[in-house]
Motif scaffolding. Sequence first.
Motif, PDB file in Angstrom:
ATOM      1  N   GLN A   1      33.344 -16.183  -0.862  1.00  0.00           N
ATOM      2  CA  GLN A   1      34.540 -17.048  -0.961  1.00  0.00           C
ATOM      3  C   GLN A   1      34.827 -15.347  -2.212  1.00  0.00           C
ATOM      4  O   GLN A   1      36.044 -15.505  -1.990  1.00  0.00           O
ATOM      5  CB  GLN A   1      34.389 -17.729  -1.695  1.00  0.00           C
ATOM      6  N   ALA A   2      33.947 -15.341  -3.149  1.00  0.00           N
ATOM      7  CA  ALA A   2      33.930 -14.507  -4.434  1.00  0.00           C
ATOM      8  C   ALA A   2      33.804 -13.046  -4.067  1.00  0.00           C
ATOM      9  O   ALA A   2      35.327 -12.058  -4.533  1.00  0.00           O
ATOM     10  CB  ALA A   2      33.139 -14.499  -5.623  1.00  0.00           C
ATOM     11  N   ARG A   3      33.647 -12.451  -2.852  1.00  0.00           N
ATOM     12  CA  ARG A   3      34.093 -11.148  -2.079  1.00  0.00           C
ATOM     13  C   ARG A   3      35.493 -10.572  -1.872  1.00  0.00           C
ATOM     14  O   ARG A   3      35.274  -9.932  -2.077  1.00  0.00           O
ATOM     15  CB  ARG A   3      33.192 -10.472  -1.497  1.00  0.00           C
ATOM     16  N   THR A   4      35.977 -12.165  -1.489  1.00  0.00           N
ATOM     17  CA  THR A   4      37.163 -12.258  -0.825  1.00  0.00           C
ATOM     18  C   THR A   4      38.171 -12.702  -1.386  1.00  0.00           C
ATOM     19  O   THR A   4      39.326 -12.358  -0.594  1.00  0.00           O
ATOM     20  CB  THR A   4      37.221 -12.550   0.681  1.00  0.00           C
ATOM     21  N   HIS A   5      38.367 -12.976  -2.613  1.00  0.00           N
ATOM     22  CA  HIS A   5      39.572 -12.865  -3.240  1.00  0.00           C
ATOM     23  C   HIS A   5      40.172 -12.731  -4.209  1.00  0.00           C
ATOM     24  O   HIS A   5      40.160 -13.098  -5.397  1.00  0.00           O
ATOM     25  CB  HIS A   5      39.651 -14.512  -3.653  1.00  0.00           C
ATOM     26  N   GLY A   6      39.558 -11.095  -4.649  1.00  0.00           N
ATOM     27  CA  GLY A   6      40.176 -10.192  -5.548  1.00  0.00           C
ATOM     28  C   GLY A   6      39.528 -10.065  -6.587  1.00  0.00           C
ATOM     29  O   GLY A   6      37.964  -9.875  -6.204  1.00  0.00           O
ATOM     30  N   GLU A   7      39.370  -8.336  -7.576  1.00  0.00           N
ATOM     31  CA  GLU A   7      39.109  -7.676  -8.179  1.00  0.00           C
ATOM     32  C   GLU A   7      37.374  -9.078  -8.960  1.00  0.00           C
ATOM     33  O   GLU A   7      36.905  -8.353  -8.951  1.00  0.00           O
ATOM     34  CB  GLU A   7      38.765  -6.739  -8.843  1.00  0.00           C
ATOM     35  N   PRO A   8      38.414  -9.407 -10.096  1.00  0.00           N
ATOM     36  CA  PRO A   8      37.396 -10.643 -10.983  1.00  0.00           C
ATOM     37  C   PRO A   8      36.368 -11.224  -9.729  1.00  0.00           C
ATOM     38  O   PRO A   8      35.675 -11.655 -10.776  1.00  0.00           O
ATOM     39  CB  PRO A   8      38.827 -11.196 -11.504  1.00  0.00           C
ATOM     40  N   PHE A   9      36.775 -12.185  -9.647  1.00  0.00           N
ATOM     41  CA  PHE A   9      35.748 -12.357  -8.885  1.00  0.00           C
ATOM     42  C   PHE A   9      34.706 -11.635  -7.945  1.00  0.00           C
ATOM     43  O   PHE A   9      33.496 -12.036  -8.480  1.00  0.00           O
ATOM     44  CB  PHE A   9      36.479 -13.832  -7.454  1.00  0.00           C
ATOM     45  N   ALA A  10      34.860 -10.366  -7.430  1.00  0.00           N
ATOM     46  CA  ALA A  10      33.578  -9.463  -6.787  1.00  0.00           C
ATOM     47  C   ALA A  10      33.341  -9.414  -7.877  1.00  0.00           C
ATOM     48  O   ALA A  10      31.858  -9.128  -7.722  1.00  0.00           O
ATOM     49  CB  ALA A  10      34.732  -8.735  -5.811  1.00  0.00           C
ATOM     50  N   ARG A  11      33.669  -9.014  -9.204  1.00  0.00           N
ATOM     51  CA  ARG A  11      32.719  -8.010 -10.242  1.00  0.00           C
ATOM     52  C   ARG A  11      31.695  -9.120 -10.350  1.00  0.00           C
ATOM     53  O   ARG A  11      30.658  -8.611 -10.707  1.00  0.00           O
ATOM     54  CB  ARG A  11      34.037  -7.975 -11.099  1.00  0.00           C
ATOM     55  N   GLU A  12      32.097 -10.194 -10.462  1.00  0.00           N
ATOM     56  CA  GLU A  12      31.418 -11.310 -10.762  1.00  0.00           C
ATOM     57  C   GLU A  12      30.151 -11.483 -10.239  1.00  0.00           C
ATOM     58  O   GLU A  12      28.791 -11.823 -10.955  1.00  0.00           O
ATOM     59  CB  GLU A  12      31.825 -12.908 -10.912  1.00  0.00           C
ATOM     60  N   VAL A  13      30.250 -11.276  -9.081  1.00  0.00           N
ATOM     61  CA  VAL A  13      29.583 -11.787  -7.476  1.00  0.00           C
ATOM     62  C   VAL A  13      28.487 -10.017  -7.818  1.00  0.00           C
ATOM     63  O   VAL A  13      27.145  -9.984  -7.613  1.00  0.00           O
ATOM     64  CB  VAL A  13      29.863 -11.563  -6.761  1.00  0.00           C
ATOM     65  N   ALA A  14      28.697  -8.950  -7.549  1.00  0.00           N
ATOM     66  CA  ALA A  14      27.953  -8.032  -7.502  1.00  0.00           C
ATOM     67  C   ALA A  14      27.684  -7.830  -9.406  1.00  0.00           C
ATOM     68  O   ALA A  14      26.323  -7.088  -8.638  1.00  0.00           O
ATOM     69  CB  ALA A  14      29.491  -6.706  -8.159  1.00  0.00           C
ATOM     70  N   VAL A  15      27.877  -8.340 -10.297  1.00  0.00           N
ATOM     71  CA  VAL A  15      26.843  -8.015 -11.428  1.00  0.00           C
ATOM     72  C   VAL A  15      25.897  -9.154 -10.807  1.00  0.00           C
ATOM     73  O   VAL A  15      24.464  -8.775 -10.980  1.00  0.00           O
ATOM     74  CB  VAL A  15      27.388  -9.415 -12.822  1.00  0.00           C
ATOM     75  N   MET A  16      25.862  -9.670 -10.461  1.00  0.00           N
ATOM     76  CA  MET A  16      24.317 -10.546  -9.759  1.00  0.00           C
ATOM     77  C   MET A  16      23.540  -9.689  -8.527  1.00  0.00           C
ATOM     78  O   MET A  16      22.236  -9.539  -9.329  1.00  0.00           O
ATOM     79  CB  MET A  16      24.797 -12.421  -9.195  1.00  0.00           C
ATOM     80  N   ARG A  17      24.411  -8.809  -7.709  1.00  0.00           N
ATOM     81  CA  ARG A  17      23.685  -8.452  -6.783  1.00  0.00           C
ATOM     82  C   ARG A  17      23.032  -7.409  -7.749  1.00  0.00           C
ATOM     83  O   ARG A  17      21.227  -6.414  -7.056  1.00  0.00           O
ATOM     84  CB  ARG A  17      25.066  -8.145  -6.248  1.00  0.00           C
ATOM     85  N   GLU A  18      23.482  -6.199  -8.726  1.00  0.00           N
ATOM     86  CA  GLU A  18      23.027  -5.805  -9.054  1.00  0.00           C
ATOM     87  C   GLU A  18      21.697  -6.152 -10.252  1.00  0.00           C
ATOM     88  O   GLU A  18      20.593  -5.447  -9.598  1.00  0.00           O
ATOM     89  CB  GLU A  18      23.982  -4.491 -10.464  1.00  0.00           C
ATOM     90  N   GLU A  19      21.706  -6.959 -10.376  1.00  0.00           N
ATOM     91  CA  GLU A  19      20.152  -7.516 -11.243  1.00  0.00           C
ATOM     92  C   GLU A  19      19.511  -7.655 -10.277  1.00  0.00           C
ATOM     93  O   GLU A  19      18.173  -7.786 -10.285  1.00  0.00           O
ATOM     94  CB  GLU A  19      20.805  -8.560 -11.841  1.00  0.00           C
ATOM     95  N   ILE A  20      19.583  -8.574  -9.110  1.00  0.00           N
ATOM     96  CA  ILE A  20      18.739  -8.926  -8.057  1.00  0.00           C
ATOM     97  C   ILE A  20      18.299  -7.525  -7.853  1.00  0.00           C
ATOM     98  O   ILE A  20      17.101  -7.203  -7.026  1.00  0.00           O
ATOM     99  CB  ILE A  20      19.384  -9.576  -7.026  1.00  0.00           C
ATOM    100  N   VAL A  21      18.878  -6.348  -7.211  1.00  0.00           N
ATOM    101  CA  VAL A  21      18.563  -4.824  -6.988  1.00  0.00           C
ATOM    102  C   VAL A  21      17.508  -4.791  -7.985  1.00  0.00           C
ATOM    103  O   VAL A  21      16.689  -4.401  -7.042  1.00  0.00           O
ATOM    104  CB  VAL A  21      19.926  -4.181  -6.411  1.00  0.00           C
ATOM    105  N   ALA A  22      18.052  -4.294  -8.516  1.00  0.00           N
ATOM    106  CA  ALA A  22      17.120  -3.790  -9.761  1.00  0.00           C
ATOM    107  C   ALA A  22      15.720  -4.567 -10.323  1.00  0.00           C
ATOM    108  O   ALA A  22      14.795  -4.330 -10.080  1.00  0.00           O
ATOM    109  CB  ALA A  22      17.646  -4.048 -11.037  1.00  0.00           C
ATOM    110  N   PHE A  23      15.926  -5.964  -9.674  1.00  0.00           N
ATOM    111  CA  PHE A  23      14.240  -7.040  -9.395  1.00  0.00           C
ATOM    112  C   PHE A  23      13.200  -5.957  -8.149  1.00  0.00           C
ATOM    113  O   PHE A  23      12.476  -5.930  -8.434  1.00  0.00           O
ATOM    114  CB  PHE A  23      14.463  -7.689  -9.720  1.00  0.00           C
ATOM    115  N   VAL A  24      14.746  -5.996  -7.480  1.00  0.00           N
ATOM    116  CA  VAL A  24      13.381  -5.677  -5.957  1.00  0.00           C
ATOM    117  C   VAL A  24      13.094  -4.366  -5.850  1.00  0.00           C
ATOM    118  O   VAL A  24      12.000  -3.543  -6.048  1.00  0.00           O
ATOM    119  CB  VAL A  24      14.653  -5.850  -4.550  1.00  0.00           C
ATOM    120  N   THR A  25      13.748  -3.489  -7.200  1.00  0.00           N
ATOM    121  CA  THR A  25      14.028  -2.055  -7.005  1.00  0.00           C
ATOM    122  C   THR A  25      12.255  -2.539  -7.418  1.00  0.00           C
ATOM    123  O   THR A  25      11.448  -0.997  -7.505  1.00  0.00           O
ATOM    124  CB  THR A  25      14.316  -1.125  -7.552  1.00  0.00           C
TER     125      THR A  25
END
Length: 206
Positions: A106-130
């Motif tokens: 849902q968040a990724r498909t309903h506009g930039e403000p929502f997608a950005r919120e998820v992107a922040v979470m994803r960046e944190e997980i990617v950094a942790f896995v890195t």
Amino acid sequence: MPRAVRERQMMDAAVRTFGQRGYRAASMDEIAELAGVSKPLVYLYLNSKEELFTACIRREAAALVEAVRTGVTPGEPADRQLWAGLRAFFTHTAEHPDGWAVLHSQARTHGEPFAREVAVMREEIVAFVTLLIVEAAREAHHDPALPAHEVAGLAEALVGAAESLAVWANATPGVSAKNAAATLMNFAWAGLGNLMRGESWSPPRL
């Protein structure tokens, strides 16, 4: 009823409604009814549908990141840490399918403000896995100065695969979190293991 408890009830109802019906189809009336409160009370606490959805994204994102982080025990061998992190990820997404639907579908498909919120979470997980992969690579190559950017792409690929696999696992009867984590470990760790030993694949020369 304490404000925090009532807010949690409304958020739980909102996550369930957004996750199952989608952001556009979900109504504040439906959320209020499911939460057992009046519609004006929902607006009083959370102002608008947009703000309610944003609050849901932030709550579910924080919970997922926390689950992955706490699932990993520092000091364990690299493969054990990655395995634990993957199990924690798939366990959380399986136990909270509506929350995962809010984040991934849902968040990724309903506009930039929502997608950005998820992107922040994803960046944190990617950094942790890195960080997990970098520590393993540094140990394997006996090079404590190995730069993180050399394995950053691997972390991106691994997180992307985990996201897709979580959607498949939640939609496929009989696939447990352990099954999903083992599938990704079997797919990824063999390749990572070769890379740690300096046995990287190269494209054929034309």
